[in-house]
Scaffold this active site. Structure first.
Site, PDB file in Angstrom:
ATOM      1  N   THR A   1      -3.125   7.977 -23.904  1.00 14.28           N
ATOM      2  CA  THR A   1      -3.962   8.627 -22.898  1.00 14.28           C
ATOM      3  C   THR A   1      -4.829   7.581 -22.215  1.00 14.28           C
ATOM      4  O   THR A   1      -5.355   6.676 -22.868  1.00 14.28           O
ATOM      5  CB  THR A   1      -4.843   9.728 -23.528  1.00 14.28           C
TER       6      THR A   1
ATOM      7  N   PHE B   1      -8.161   6.807 -20.520  1.00 18.05           N
ATOM      8  CA  PHE B   1      -9.560   7.223 -20.409  1.00 18.05           C
ATOM      9  C   PHE B   1     -10.215   6.377 -19.335  1.00 18.05           C
ATOM     10  O   PHE B   1     -10.058   5.153 -19.316  1.00 18.05           O
ATOM     11  CB  PHE B   1     -10.297   7.018 -21.740  1.00 18.05           C
TER      12      PHE B   1
END
Length: 188
Positions: free
Chosen positions: A178, A180
């Protein structure tokens, strides 16, 4: 007015302690106080109001693509991206200490986390239950004390809430990551 993002302050994130966003704050911004909010909108509002000097928000995942509604909300708010980091996401199935994997009937988590392990949950005949956050799911499972309920969350959330890891690496793809992004408020 944008503050110096290297000066210790308060970093907003969406979720409860033990969530992936909380984990990212602790690892990427250890000098800041990590402040959790129930929704992405509330985390963004904290930056816009000056309550927090920045926010660390997940905007993209290698398995499911754009993380919504986060990506749209930060764009609409006009937040300024300062930096970003791709982090590996390792999903764990967490249950109360006396639970066994065979006891689990439901797994609750943030919708994006559930999408990242949908194949694994289906193979184990475990029904997915959407809740607002991975850390919040772990807290709810711990509070319920029900062996048939589990949470999909970071393994570190087991320590936070006194749960057991019933299965590690629950994600459907080993390279699950992911992105961020650290955001600040736009300059006035």
């Amino acid at each position: 007015m944008t503050s110096d993002v290297e000066t210790p302050g308060r970093v907003a994130y969406q979720g409860a302690p033990g969530a992936f966003s909380h984990e990212a704050c602790l690892d990427l911004r250890p000098w800041d106080e990590a402040v959790g909010f129930e929704t992405f909108q509330r985390a963004i509002d904290a930056v816009l109001s000056g309550d927090c000097h920045c926010a660390l928000i997940p905007v993209e995942n290698s398995t499911v693509g754009v993380v919504e509604p986060a990506a749209t909300l930060v764009r609409e708010a006009g937040l300024v991206a300062v930096s970003d980091a791709w982090r590996p996401i390792r999903l764990a199935l967490l249950g109360v200490p006396e639970a066994r994997l065979s006891d689990v009937k439901t797994a609750e988590s943030h919708p994006v986390a559930l999408q990242q392990c949908s194949k694994a949950l289906k193979e184990m005949a475990i029904a997915a239950v959407e809740v607002f956050d991975t850390g919040g799911a772990a807290a709810a499972v711990a509070e319920a004390g029900d062996v048939s309920r589990a949470a999909v969350a970071p393994a570190r959330a087991a320590e936070v809430y006194g749960l057991s890891v019933l299965r590690n690496d629950l994600q459907d793809f080993s390279d699950n990551r992911t992105r961020f992004v650290l955001f600040t408020a736009p300059e006035a």
